[in-house]
Design an enzyme around this catalytic site. Structure first.
Site, short mmCIF file in Angstrom:
data_model
loop_
_atom_site.label_atom_id
_atom_site.label_comp_id
_atom_site.label_asym_id
_atom_site.label_seq_id
_atom_site.Cartn_x
_atom_site.Cartn_y
_atom_site.Cartn_z
N GLU A 43 0.83 -1.20 0.00
CA GLU A 43 0.00 0.00 0.00
C GLU A 43 0.88 1.26 0.00
O GLU A 43 1.89 1.33 0.69
CB GLU A 43 -0.87 -0.03 1.26
CG GLU A 43 -1.84 1.09 1.43
CD GLU A 43 -2.72 0.90 2.66
OE1 GLU A 43 -3.65 1.70 2.85
OE2 GLU A 43 -2.48 -0.05 3.44
N LYS A 122 -9.22 2.39 -2.56
CA LYS A 122 -9.56 1.67 -1.33
C LYS A 122 -10.98 2.03 -0.88
O LYS A 122 -11.35 3.21 -0.82
CB LYS A 122 -8.54 2.06 -0.25
CG LYS A 122 -8.62 1.30 1.06
CD LYS A 122 -7.45 1.75 1.93
CE LYS A 122 -7.38 1.02 3.25
NZ LYS A 122 -6.20 1.47 4.04
N TYR A 128 -9.60 4.20 13.30
CA TYR A 128 -9.45 3.73 14.68
C TYR A 128 -7.97 3.57 14.96
O TYR A 128 -7.15 3.46 14.05
CB TYR A 128 -10.18 2.40 14.89
CG TYR A 128 -9.74 1.30 13.93
CD1 TYR A 128 -8.64 0.51 14.22
CD2 TYR A 128 -10.42 1.09 12.74
CE1 TYR A 128 -8.22 -0.48 13.34
CE2 TYR A 128 -10.02 0.10 11.86
CZ TYR A 128 -8.92 -0.68 12.17
OH TYR A 128 -8.50 -1.66 11.29
N CYS A 158 -5.66 -3.51 1.96
CA CYS A 158 -5.58 -3.60 3.43
C CYS A 158 -6.93 -3.71 4.13
O CYS A 158 -7.47 -4.79 4.25
CB CYS A 158 -4.77 -2.41 3.97
SG CYS A 158 -4.03 -2.75 5.59
N SER A 185 0.20 -2.61 7.00
CA SER A 185 -0.35 -3.10 8.27
C SER A 185 0.73 -3.03 9.35
O SER A 185 1.69 -3.80 9.31
CB SER A 185 -0.83 -4.55 8.11
OG SER A 185 -1.36 -5.05 9.31
N LYS A 191 -0.48 -9.99 16.25
CA LYS A 191 -1.30 -9.63 15.09
C LYS A 191 -1.12 -10.58 13.92
O LYS A 191 -1.99 -10.70 13.06
CB LYS A 191 -0.96 -8.20 14.65
CG LYS A 191 -1.91 -7.61 13.62
CD LYS A 191 -1.57 -6.15 13.35
CE LYS A 191 -2.53 -5.52 12.37
NZ LYS A 191 -2.18 -4.10 12.11
N GLY A 298 21.92 8.10 28.18
CA GLY A 298 22.50 7.94 29.49
C GLY A 298 22.56 6.47 29.87
O GLY A 298 21.57 5.75 29.74
N LEU A 299 23.74 6.02 30.31
CA LEU A 299 23.92 4.64 30.77
C LEU A 299 24.01 4.66 32.29
O LEU A 299 25.01 5.09 32.85
CB LEU A 299 25.18 4.03 30.16
CG LEU A 299 25.17 3.80 28.64
CD1 LEU A 299 26.45 3.11 28.20
CD2 LEU A 299 23.96 2.99 28.21
N SER A 305 18.20 1.32 30.38
CA SER A 305 19.23 1.90 29.51
C SER A 305 20.07 0.80 28.87
O SER A 305 20.53 0.95 27.72
CB SER A 305 20.11 2.88 30.27
OG SER A 305 20.85 2.26 31.30
N ASN A 375 14.63 15.74 41.18
CA ASN A 375 14.37 16.04 39.77
C ASN A 375 15.47 16.91 39.18
O ASN A 375 15.75 16.83 37.97
CB ASN A 375 13.02 16.74 39.62
CG ASN A 375 11.85 15.80 39.83
OD1 ASN A 375 12.01 14.58 39.83
ND2 ASN A 375 10.67 16.35 40.00
N THR A 399 15.13 6.58 27.71
CA THR A 399 15.23 5.15 28.04
C THR A 399 14.08 4.66 28.93
O THR A 399 14.10 3.51 29.36
CB THR A 399 16.56 4.85 28.74
OG1 THR A 399 16.66 5.62 29.95
CG2 THR A 399 17.73 5.20 27.84
#
Length: 552
Positions: A43, A122, A128, A158, A185, A191, A298-299, A305, A375, A399
């Site tokens: 498609e 189509k 949705y 589709c 799709s 699925k 960042g590790l 991570s 923070n 991450t």
């Protein structure tokens, strides 16, 4: 007459009409070299998919139409004029009975002998989940049947096979020998069998095989997994292509009344491998199609991570992954060691940038305490990553995982900064499972597992205060993920959650956290959709809302 059908599941890029067209030519040439009479593409192959509001631009429509005209001429010029090419594109605007004014169509085009032999629009337009085609496209009405070497091929797109009625219902009366389905799709867990079960039902309805071709690759927050296949008229799988790779699937349509031919069938992927490959494909597509050569993250030494770093190395190569350890005064030695070990295992670049001097500079002016001080550490780390991105051109990866995002367990403008979030649709329980799968896959190949064992087994912690672990403020992740699945994926309210047997205190806490965090989710980077309901286009909740679940 027996004819050979080629299904070309290819990776296109939205808006790159020239390169998409060149890819069509290249794959058409491959199909012809393999003796194909018909090659079918997914498609919207010419334009990439989904094109969203690009479809409404007249300049874009004209470019797509011009590309099809040039493609027809180029097929003849390169000796491919006898090959029948079926592909998807955006069609010219036409009147729509369901929407005012003129709308373009989502169309299938059949090219042969240097001319466009047929165009099909189509009919069923999905509206949705991630799809919003109803307001963009005008629906078609007539079925499309073309004849190739005396065989009648029906063509739909589709969603047409997902809905009862419409053009598929007319194919049996049209007496088609094969139903071709062009698809864009997106991948979702579980699925694959839904597609094949549906195709088997439609094959029985039209009393003819169904050839289902799907695109592959990453496009923003969508991942297309390919997995093209042919289903026999009796519902038997006759041939299938592998997932997550470009592939040309060849299958021979037998003579009338002759038994169906069987072609190659790709082995199914382990469910965890399937999700992991979707994450790799999504990240690779986003990095490459947006012009990035490398990523930075960042590790911390933690599992999230570590998994993102492993995915990144598999997607674009470890040498293009730049890991930064940003220890604070609360960071444990094992976390720093695990971060360094991970980088070495995947061949990533690695640097250490302590944050204490920067945090102290802020605190000398602000004197923050409690959560604000915690923070601040996360936001300093975010500034470091964004600074390196600006200076060195890396794409910053967030991450965080879906469980954390659901309950707001992330710092906006801190660990939530970035351009892409590979684990956005992966809950914490699945993070552990995928990490285990990836390490075991490495062991099976005789390779060093990419993720240090201690990163998998240690208790999760943000390490923003002494002795902190996630379970100080959250239920255990296995329980949390169960509640989140019921509340978010299944849209169950408090009464339904309690009826499942969940503790009322846990339910009220989780529901409250989820509802209060919508504003954070709106500002979080996009990431690959791998579940049936991902945050973003799948789940659209108001930020400003006074609705609360009733307590009785």
């Amino acid at each position: 007459m027996e004819i050979r059908i080629a299904l070309a599941q290819i990776d296109t890029c939205v808006g790159d009409i020239e390169q998409n067209t060149q890819a069509i030519l290249a794959w058409a040439a491959r199909a012809a070299a393999e003796g194909a009479h018909v090659v079918t593409f997914p498609e919207m192959t010419v334009t990439g998919y989904p094109i969203e509001d690009l479809a409404l631009r007249a300049s874009f429509q004209r470019a797509a139409q011009a590309a099809i005209t040039s493609l027809a001429e180029e097929l003849v010029r390169t000796g491919l004029g006898d090959l029948t090419v079926v592909l998807g594109s955006v069609g010219a605007p036409q009147a729509s009975p369901s929407t005012p004014g003129m709308r373009p169509t989502n169309e299938a085009v059949v090219i042969s002998g240097g001319v466009v032999r047929a165009v099909y629009a189509k009919h069923h337009l999905p509206n949705y989940g991630v799809f919003d085609e109803f307001r963009i496209f005008a629906p078609g009405a007539q079925p499309c049947v073309v004849e190739v070497s005396g065989r009648r091929l029906g063509i739909v797109i589709c969603e047409d096979i997902w809905q009862d009625g419409g053009p598929v219902a007319q194919m049996d009366a049209a007496d088609v020998d094969l139903l071709l389905v062009l698809n864009g799709s997106p991948f979702e867990q579980g699925k694959g069998h839904l597609r094949t079960d549906l195709a088997a039902r439609r094959a029985r309805e039209v009393d003819a095989p169904v050839a289902y071709v799907n695109m592959v690759g990453g496009q923003d927050d969508l991942v297309f997994d390919g997995g093209s296949f042919v289903m026999g008229a009796d519902g038997t799988l006759l041939a299938s292509a592998p997932q997550f790779v470009e592939h040309l699937l060849l299958w021979d349509l037998a003579d009338d009344d002759a038994p169906d031919h069987h072609g190659p069938i790709a082995p199914p992927l382990d469910p965890h491998e399937e999700v992991y490959q979707a994450l790799v494909t999504g990240l690779r597509g986003y990095v490459r199609k947006n012009g990035f050569g490398s990523v930075v993250l960042g590790l911390s030494g933690g599992i999230d991570s570590a998994l993102v770093a492993a995915i990144s190395a598999d997607a674009i190569g470890g040498e293009q992954v730049f890991g930064v350890s940003m220890p604070s005064v609360y960071s444990s030695e094992h976390s720093k060691d695990d971060a360094a070990d991970l980088a070495k295992r995947i061949g990533a670049h690695y640097r250490v940038q302590p944050i204490a001097p920067m945090v102290d500079a802020f605190q000398g002016e602000l004197h923050l305490e409690g959560v604000a001080a915690e923070n601040l550490q996360a936001r300093v780390r975010g500034m470091i990553l964004m600074g390196l991105s600006n200076a060195e051109g890396h794409l910053v990866l967030a991450t965080g995982n879906k469980s954390e995002l659901a309950v707001g367990y992330s710092t906006i403008y801190g660990d939530a900064v970035g351009g892409y979030a590979p684990l956005k649709d992966v809950d914490k329980s699945l993070v552990w499972a995928l990490s285990r799968w990836r390490n075991n896959a490495a062991l099976d190949r005789g390779e060093l597992p990419p993720i240090p064992e201690s990163s998998i087994t240690k208790p999760p912690s943000a390490e923003l205060r002494p002795g902190q672990v996630d379970q100080d403020s959250l239920p255990p992740y296995d329980l949390l993920d169960e509640v989140l699945d019921a509340y978010i994926e299944n849209a169950e309210g408090r009464a339904e959650l309690l009826a499942r047997g969940f503790d009322a205190a846990v339910v009220d806490k989780v529901v409250s956290l989820v509802d209060r965090a919508e504003w954070k989710r709106r500002q979080y980077p996009l990431g690959p959709k791998v579940t049936a309901l991902a945050f973003g286009r799948d789940r659209r909740m108001p930020i400003t809302s006074r609705w609360r679940e009733p307590l009785d």
